[in-house]
Write a protein that holds these residues in place. Structure first.
Motif, PDB file in Angstrom:
ATOM      1  N   UNK A 124      14.975  34.830 -29.227  1.00  0.00           N
ATOM      2  CA  UNK A 124      13.694  34.964 -29.915  1.00  0.00           C
ATOM      3  C   UNK A 124      12.543  34.427 -29.071  1.00  0.00           C
ATOM      4  N   UNK A 125      12.842  33.596 -28.062  1.00  0.00           N
ATOM      5  CA  UNK A 125      11.808  33.143 -27.123  1.00  0.00           C
ATOM      6  C   UNK A 125      11.882  33.889 -25.794  1.00  0.00           C
ATOM      7  N   UNK A 126      13.074  34.332 -25.423  1.00  0.00           N
ATOM      8  CA  UNK A 126      13.237  35.062 -24.163  1.00  0.00           C
ATOM      9  C   UNK A 126      12.665  36.471 -24.247  1.00  0.00           C
ATOM     10  N   UNK A 127      12.965  37.182 -25.323  1.00  0.00           N
ATOM     11  CA  UNK A 127      12.576  38.593 -25.392  1.00  0.00           C
ATOM     12  C   UNK A 127      11.061  38.821 -25.328  1.00  0.00           C
ATOM     13  N   UNK A 128      10.222  37.985 -25.960  1.00  0.00           N
ATOM     14  CA  UNK A 128       8.777  38.185 -25.772  1.00  0.00           C
ATOM     15  C   UNK A 128       8.329  38.071 -24.318  1.00  0.00           C
ATOM     16  N   UNK A 129       8.947  37.165 -23.566  1.00  0.00           N
ATOM     17  CA  UNK A 129       8.635  37.043 -22.141  1.00  0.00           C
ATOM     18  C   UNK A 129       9.032  38.323 -21.410  1.00  0.00           C
ATOM     19  N   UNK A 130      10.230  38.808 -21.693  1.00  0.00           N
ATOM     20  CA  UNK A 130      10.704  40.022 -21.042  1.00  0.00           C
ATOM     21  C   UNK A 130       9.860  41.225 -21.461  1.00  0.00           C
ATOM     22  N   UNK A 131       9.470  41.278 -22.730  1.00  0.00           N
ATOM     23  CA  UNK A 131       8.634  42.403 -23.179  1.00  0.00           C
ATOM     24  C   UNK A 131       7.306  42.419 -22.422  1.00  0.00           C
TER      25      UNK A 131
END
Length: 588
Positions: A124-131
């Motif tokens: 939930x914190x990694x995916x926004x960075x990747x997006x």
């Protein structure tokens, strides 16, 4: 007629799909990524990012940001305790502690193996960075709130019908290839994939909560397993979710495990009281966020390649969460497939089907090992109970008696604790599985073997042996370059080129690489490593593991796996190198 053409359509924007988009953009491959949800995941999901994933993130410019956000792992532990609260004789007792995931006594081993250490950052914190990285590198190519309705492939490509969720508008996309990274919901079943393996091993219920545990939670634990001597729960697991780490962590994932047919379930309404009871914190205040309830299973698709359609991540394999191999394997899938698609789309392969099928040959074999290892470590948790003298048939009274005996200040109590240390120590197969994470090797069409034997694998999965044997991951070694240092993993870059690593006497490989690049249209960077070279191996690490003489060479693929190795400069170096690259690229 199609409304849009793109070389690659990626379906599903979880960790695997977002990684695919980032890698394809860096490789110069136009693509479209669609996701039926309106945002990235609100669930904690996976959280451990292993050494291989982090070095891939380093290659593609994400590692520093991810490491800065993640839990520092220099002294990470996994702790087994009886409770976080209470003042009884069996409360707040330490059962066993592991140095884990590159922390504590494992630190030097992990730092020697890879250019960047592992970290802990929930999805939930990694995916926004990747997006954000995917959108910045592929402007207009990432579409949330768009779902795949149907697809059909032919000899020339794939035609997909896509619906925009909010408006209901549908449009058609024509692509050369399609990557299904949708968790197995749609693409795999429609392509004909059959999931093989073991299902319904257990039922997990997890909840993401905000709670102040600063006065009782271990500040150094990546996972805390709570085994209450009293109560309805045999085990409750607690994982920090950040954004602050240590004792001041604000958010947590709490997990309960049940047998698939266990009637003693926990409803969503019961979660707050279950958390309080499981941790023995009756007055704990908390805010509940999203959670998940799913059956634990170990399944791998019978195929990853279906003509022009490829499965990756959870669409191709679903793991038991122990050992943290699921998301990591998914990112490694994307990394393997992306450079091969780039080669084909650039027209550098005369037999694209052969090259692209090597994705299945390479990754499926490794993903099966990873899925099996995760299952093995999950089942080995029974040994933790056994070490405490507990079984599924143990009565509440017997459970209390077992814990009293375990913590007793008696010779037998000392013996029980010593036995438990030995038996529980086998769970290191989950918490320090460095050889599983790094020690695998590929075989098949995209590797030129040299008839050497692979190095021994650690049967417990812990001790990793670096090697340049073709098919294996390039060993990491720090090289001094100018006033600073670079890793051998930095020599390939992120744009799809090859690196040819040679020694002080390997100057003849320059001409060979130039001839190969001119004939095949690929980039081959020659890097000489030696005492009087621009890249100096002052520690001797590279010399020790390179497996070549001063005029030999190691050809490194774009994914930092070794594709070809030769101990010395051949009479026809250019011809040998061209033949090796033709094999790797499936180029006639």
């Amino acid at each position: 007629m199609s409304d849009h053409f793109t070389p690659v359509l990626v379906v599903g924007a979880g960790g695997c799909g977002l990684a695919s988009s980032i890698f394809l953009s860096d490789l110069g491959v136009d693509h479209l990524l669609i996701e039926r949800h309106l945002s990235t995941s609100h669930l904690p999901k996976a959280h451990y990012l292993n050494s291989r994933t982090m070095e891939i993130f380093r290659q593609h410019g994400l590692a520093d940001e991810v490491s800065a956000l993640g839990l520092p792992t220099h002294d990470t532990k996994v702790r087994y305790v009886t409770s976080l609260g209470g003042d009884g004789p069996l409360d707040r007792q330490d059962i066993h502690t592991f140095d884990a995931f590159g922390g504590g006594s494992l630190r030097d081993r992990y730092l020697a193996a890879a250019p960047v250490p592992p970290t802990n950052l929930p999805q939930l914190r990694l995916e926004p960075v990747m997006r954000r990285h995917a959108e910045e590198r592929g402007p207009g190519r990432v579409r949330f709130g768009h779902e795949l309705v149907e697809f059909e492939q032919d000899d020339e490509g794939v035609t997909s019908r896509i619906r925009e969720i909010e408006s209901g508008r549908e449009y058609v996309v024509r692509s050369q290839y399609l990557i299904g990274s949708d968790g197995g919901r749609f693409v795999g079943p429609r392509a004909g994939a059959v999931q093989e393996g073991t299902v319904a091993l257990a039922r997990l219920k997890t909840k993401h909560v905000t709670a102040d545990l600063s006065g009782c939670a271990p500040g150094d634990a990546l996972i805390t397993h709570v085994s209450p001597p009293v109560g309805r729960f045999r085990w409750v697991s607690l994982v920090p979710m950040g954004p602050t780490w240590g004792k001041q962590c604000e958010e947590w994932a709490v997990a309960f495990a049940f047998h698939p047919d266990d009637p003693d379930d926990v409803t969503d309404d019961e979660i707050p009281d279950a958390v309080r009871a499981g941790l023995n914190l009756p007055d704990l205040e908390m805010k509940l966020h999203d959670g998940g309830d799913w059956l634990v299973q170990r399944v791998v698709a019978n195929r990853f390649c279906f003509g022009r359609v490829f499965l990756a991540g959870d669409a191709a394999h679903q793991h038991v969460p122990t050992a943290g191999l699921g998301l990591n394997s998914a990112i490694h899938d994307a990394h393997n497939l992306a450079w091969k698609l780039a080669v084909v789309i650039r027209g550098l392969s005369s037999d694209p089907e052969r090259l692209l099928h090597s994705y299945e040959d390479e990754r499926r074999a490794v993903d099966i090992v990873n899925a099996d290892w995760a299952l093995f470590t999950f089942l080995n948790h029974q040994m933790i109970d056994a070490a405490l003298g507990l079984t599924s048939a143990t009565t509440p009274e017997q459970r209390i008696a077992a814990f009293e005996a375990y913590f007793a200040h008696t010779p037998m109590g000392e013996t029980l604790r010593a036995r438990a240390d030995e038996v529980m120590g086998t769970q290191r197969t989950e918490y320090e599985a460095l050889d599983i994470e790094l020690g695998y090797g590929y075989t098949g069409a995209a590797v030129v073997g040299d008839n050497t034997a692979p190095p021994p694998r650690d049967p417990m999965g812990c001790r990793y042996t670096p090697t340049t044997r073709p098919g294996h991951r390039l060993p990491h070694a720090w090289l001094h370059h100018g006033a600073g240092r670079v890793s051998t993993h930095d020599l390939v870059g992120s744009h799809g080129g090859f690196a040819l690593l040679t020694g002080l006497g390997g100057g003849g490989w320059q001409a060979a690489a130039a001839a190969a690049a001119a004939e095949l249209g690929v980039s081959v960077r020659v890097v000489q490593i030696g005492e009087r070279c621009a890249h100096r191996d002052e520690s001797g690490t590279w010399t020790q593991v390179s497996g070549i003489g001063p005029d030999g060479a190691v050809l490194v693929r774009p994914d930092n796996h070794v594709g070809y190795r030769v101990p010395g400069l051949a009479a026809d170096a250019a011809g040998d190198l061209i033949r090796a690259l033709r094999t790797i690229l499936s180029a006639a």
